[in-house]
Design an enzyme around this catalytic site. Structure first.
Site, PDB file in Angstrom:
ATOM      1  CG  HIS A   1      -6.263  -0.947   5.491  1.00 24.12           C
ATOM      2  ND1 HIS A   1      -5.310  -1.755   4.903  1.00 24.12           N
ATOM      3  CD2 HIS A   1      -6.253   0.198   4.758  1.00 24.12           C
ATOM      4  CE1 HIS A   1      -4.757  -1.123   3.870  1.00 24.12           C
ATOM      5  NE2 HIS A   1      -5.332   0.062   3.749  1.00 24.12           N
TER       6      HIS A   1
ATOM      7  CG  ASP B   1      -2.142   0.859   1.107  1.00 24.60           C
ATOM      8  OD1 ASP B   1      -2.134   1.761   0.259  1.00 24.60           O
ATOM      9  OD2 ASP B   1      -3.109   0.637   1.849  1.00 24.60           O
TER      10      ASP B   1
ATOM     11  CG  HIS C   1      -5.386   4.953   3.828  1.00 26.01           C
ATOM     12  ND1 HIS C   1      -4.239   5.052   3.093  1.00 26.01           N
ATOM     13  CD2 HIS C   1      -5.874   3.712   3.607  1.00 26.01           C
ATOM     14  CE1 HIS C   1      -4.039   3.913   2.433  1.00 26.01           C
ATOM     15  NE2 HIS C   1      -5.028   3.077   2.731  1.00 26.01           N
TER      16      HIS C   1
ATOM     17  CB  CYS D   1      -5.731   3.732  -2.990  1.00 28.73           C
ATOM     18  SG  CYS D   1      -6.476   2.883  -4.385  1.00 28.73           S
TER      19      CYS D   1
ATOM     20  CG  ASN E   1      -1.857   2.258   4.932  1.00 30.42           C
ATOM     21  OD1 ASN E   1      -1.287   2.277   3.848  1.00 30.42           O
ATOM     22  ND2 ASN E   1      -2.969   1.598   5.140  1.00 30.42           N
TER      23      ASN E   1
HETATM   24  P1  HMG Z   1      -9.418  -5.065 -16.337  1.00 31.09           P
HETATM   25  O1  HMG Z   1      -8.884  -4.128 -17.379  1.00 31.09           O
HETATM   26  O2  HMG Z   1     -10.875  -5.030 -16.042  1.00 31.09           O
HETATM   27  O3  HMG Z   1      -8.964  -6.564 -16.588  1.00 31.09           O
HETATM   28  O4  HMG Z   1      -8.617  -4.799 -14.997  1.00 31.09           O
HETATM   29  P2  HMG Z   1      -9.054  -7.473 -17.844  1.00 31.09           P
HETATM   30  O5  HMG Z   1      -9.207  -8.859 -17.293  1.00 31.09           O
HETATM   31  O6  HMG Z   1     -10.062  -6.967 -18.843  1.00 31.09           O
HETATM   32  O7  HMG Z   1      -7.589  -7.355 -18.502  1.00 31.09           O
HETATM   33  C1  HMG Z   1      -7.100  -6.177 -19.119  1.00 31.09           C
HETATM   34  C2  HMG Z   1      -5.602  -6.248 -19.249  1.00 31.09           C
HETATM   35  O8  HMG Z   1      -4.976  -6.348 -17.959  1.00 31.09           O
HETATM   36  C3  HMG Z   1      -5.105  -7.468 -20.027  1.00 31.09           C
HETATM   37  O9  HMG Z   1      -3.873  -7.108 -20.624  1.00 31.09           O
HETATM   38  C4  HMG Z   1      -4.821  -8.467 -18.926  1.00 31.09           C
HETATM   39  O10 HMG Z   1      -3.886  -9.438 -19.306  1.00 31.09           O
HETATM   40  C5  HMG Z   1      -4.229  -7.568 -17.851  1.00 31.09           C
HETATM   41  P3  HMG Z   1      -3.789  -6.627 -22.162  1.00 31.09           P
HETATM   42  O11 HMG Z   1      -4.454  -7.725 -22.923  1.00 31.09           O
HETATM   43  O12 HMG Z   1      -4.570  -5.334 -22.237  1.00 31.09           O
HETATM   44  O13 HMG Z   1      -2.331  -6.456 -22.394  1.00 31.09           O
HETATM   45  N1  HMG Z   1      -4.419  -8.094 -16.503  1.00 31.09           N
HETATM   46  C6  HMG Z   1      -3.417  -8.340 -15.619  1.00 31.09           C
HETATM   47  N2  HMG Z   1      -2.090  -8.171 -15.702  1.00 31.09           N
HETATM   48  C7  HMG Z   1      -1.362  -8.531 -14.634  1.00 31.09           C
HETATM   49  N3  HMG Z   1      -1.888  -9.005 -13.485  1.00 31.09           N
HETATM   50  C8  HMG Z   1      -3.228  -9.172 -13.370  1.00 31.09           C
HETATM   51  C9  HMG Z   1      -4.045  -8.829 -14.474  1.00 31.09           C
HETATM   52  N4  HMG Z   1      -5.369  -8.871 -14.677  1.00 31.09           N
HETATM   53  C10 HMG Z   1      -5.591  -8.427 -15.924  1.00 31.09           C
HETATM   54  N5  HMG Z   1      -3.730  -9.635 -12.228  1.00 31.09           N
HETATM   55  C11 HMG Z   1      -7.746  -5.331 -12.828  1.00 31.09           C
HETATM   56  C12 HMG Z   1      -8.895  -5.486 -13.792  1.00 31.09           C
HETATM   57  C13 HMG Z   1      -8.220  -5.721 -11.438  1.00 31.09           C
HETATM   58  C14 HMG Z   1      -6.614  -6.245 -13.268  1.00 31.09           C
HETATM   59  C15 HMG Z   1      -7.273  -3.877 -12.870  1.00 31.09           C
HETATM   60  O14 HMG Z   1      -8.379  -3.066 -12.609  1.00 31.09           O
HETATM   61  C16 HMG Z   1      -6.182  -3.583 -11.870  1.00 31.09           C
HETATM   62  O15 HMG Z   1      -5.073  -4.102 -11.956  1.00 31.09           O
HETATM   63  N6  HMG Z   1      -6.465  -2.689 -10.903  1.00 31.09           N
HETATM   64  C17 HMG Z   1      -5.476  -2.314  -9.927  1.00 31.09           C
HETATM   65  C18 HMG Z   1      -6.135  -2.059  -8.658  1.00 31.09           C
HETATM   66  C19 HMG Z   1      -5.122  -1.783  -7.563  1.00 31.09           C
HETATM   67  O16 HMG Z   1      -4.068  -2.398  -7.498  1.00 31.09           O
HETATM   68  N7  HMG Z   1      -5.483  -0.834  -6.673  1.00 31.09           N
HETATM   69  C20 HMG Z   1      -4.696  -0.552  -5.547  1.00 31.09           C
HETATM   70  C21 HMG Z   1      -4.759  -1.643  -4.512  1.00 31.09           C
HETATM   71  S1  HMG Z   1      -6.286  -1.659  -3.598  1.00 31.09           S
HETATM   72  C22 HMG Z   1      -5.988  -0.569  -2.317  1.00 31.09           C
HETATM   73  O17 HMG Z   1      -4.986   0.095  -2.277  1.00 31.09           O
HETATM   74  C23 HMG Z   1      -6.999  -0.527  -1.205  1.00 31.09           C
HETATM   75  C24 HMG Z   1      -6.535  -1.257   0.074  1.00 31.09           C
HETATM   76  O18 HMG Z   1      -5.311  -0.740   0.555  1.00 31.09           O
HETATM   77  C25 HMG Z   1      -7.607  -1.106   1.153  1.00 31.09           C
HETATM   78  C26 HMG Z   1      -8.008   0.352   1.307  1.00 31.09           C
HETATM   79  O19 HMG Z   1      -7.214   1.187   1.763  1.00 31.09           O
HETATM   80  O20 HMG Z   1      -9.132   0.629   0.892  1.00 31.09           O
HETATM   81  C27 HMG Z   1      -6.356  -2.773  -0.193  1.00 31.09           C
HETATM   82 MG    MG Z   2      -5.112   1.035   1.734  1.00 23.83          MG
END
Ligand code: HMG
Ligand code: MG
Length: 306
Positions: free
Chosen positions: A211, A16, A213, A244, A253
């Protein structure tokens, strides 16, 4: 009320904390941070995420980081996996490099779900279900992060009912424990307690973590509010790193150093050596070219300089 006598902290700084960093941070530095955290006594570390590198470029070195860690017995290493593609990437390495726990991450807010993982809440649960089943089948633990449990950058206030609904859905697909996240740090103690209580209707207290922030400076008091409900698992970031990318304006955080200082001051055990933790925070902050974002770190370092 009687508070818990011990707290389990998960340092989410390497994930994070660093996911939102604009400047490049080498895998070597990330690994160095994980090593320092485990030497400081952290027994749970969220290392990286297997998400799309187009969405979150900073986590593109996930496999390299997992490969580079010298594992310490007794430490649980977790990673984020939003879908099967991410899960398969997380277990593509030899078994000894697999995460001990994977994290699926959903939101109590529809708008945030769309912005963060590009699907609705219902679709997210459909995507998580096979990930959860595959992980558990392989003996990997499963945690569920629930974002925006008190407020959302797009929808504003979030009702506890929405949190309860999400917790119930997580439980229904076999998620073993959940994080009640205040993604944008807008929560205040009673609102956080309401989100916790909605979650506690579905999960036992040992399976619920906070969790928080610290955008509005409420994270410590929200931690205390959760402790009052008996919650004893929390996530925090060394040096207060983080945010995020899909929650603009939200800061990091709560700093692990500040949480540890508060807990130790209350006689609550964490197993963490605060001095070594402060050094871990200084290490990563120096690599990023800034001061640790922790009041306790600053105060203790000032005293050290004496
Ligand atoms: P999407 O575009 O809907 O996915 O993304 P898709 O299945 O249609 O695939 C599109 C492209 O992404 C394709 O590649 C896939 O191969 C690739 P292309 O054909 O265009 O070259 N792809 C991936 N590549 C690597 N690893 C994967 C993956 N999945 C698809 N796993 C997806 C959906 C979820 C992947 C996208 O929206 C994403 O990566 N989002 C990132 C979200 C993120 O990391 N956010 C931050 C973390 S959450 C957070 O911080 C909150 C937390 O701390 C709690 C809080 O504080 O609230 C946890
Ligand atoms: Mg977070």
């Amino acid at each position: 009320m009687k508070l818990p006598t011990k707290v389990q902290l998960i340092d989410v700084g390497p994930r994070d904390g660093l996911q939102n960093e604009k400047q490049p941070v080498s895998a070597e530095v990330k690994i160095g941070l994980v090593h320092r955290l485990q030497e400081a006594g952290l027994t749970e570390i969220e290392v990286t995420s297997f998400v799309s590198p187009k969405w979150v470029p900073q986590m593109g070195d996930n496999a390299e980081v997992m490969h580079g860690i010298a594992r310490k017995p007794g430490v649980r290493y977790s990673v984020l996996t939003p879908n099967m593609k991410g899960f398969e990437a997380a277990i593509a390495a030899p078994r000894e490099e697999w995460p001990d726990e994977i994290v699926v991450f959903g939101a109590a807010s529809e708008a945030f779900s769309q912005k963060n993982i590009n699907c609705s809440i219902a679709e997210s649960i459909e995507r998580f279900a096979p990930v959860v089943a595959a992980a558990r089948e392989k003996g990997i633990a499963v945690r569920g992060a629930m974002s925006c449990t008190v407020g959302c950058p797009y929808e504003g206030d979030i009702a506890p009912e929405a949190v309860g609904r999400l917790a119930g859905l997580m439980k229904g697909i076999g998620v073993q424990r959940v994080d009640v996240a205040d993604t944008i740090g807008v929560g205040t103690p009673r609102k956080v307690q309401a989100a916790m209580e909605a979650t506690l209707a579905h999960y036992d207290v040992e399976a619920v973590s906070g969790h928080f922030h610290d955008t509005y400076g409420q994270a410590l008091v929200n931690t205390l509010a959760a402790l009052e409900l008996g919650v004893w698992n929390f996530q925090s970031s060394s040096a207060g790193l983080g945010g995020c990318p899909y929650a603009k304006g939200a800061t990091g955080n709560v700093a692990t150093e500040d949480v540890v200082y508060m807990l130790h001051g209350m006689g609550i055990a964490t197993g963490i050596d605060l001095d070594r933790l402060i050094d871990a925070g200084v290490y990563i902050s120096q690599a990023l070219g800034r001061e640790p974002n922790s009041r306790a770190s600053k105060a203790i370092r000032t005293k050290r300089a004496g």
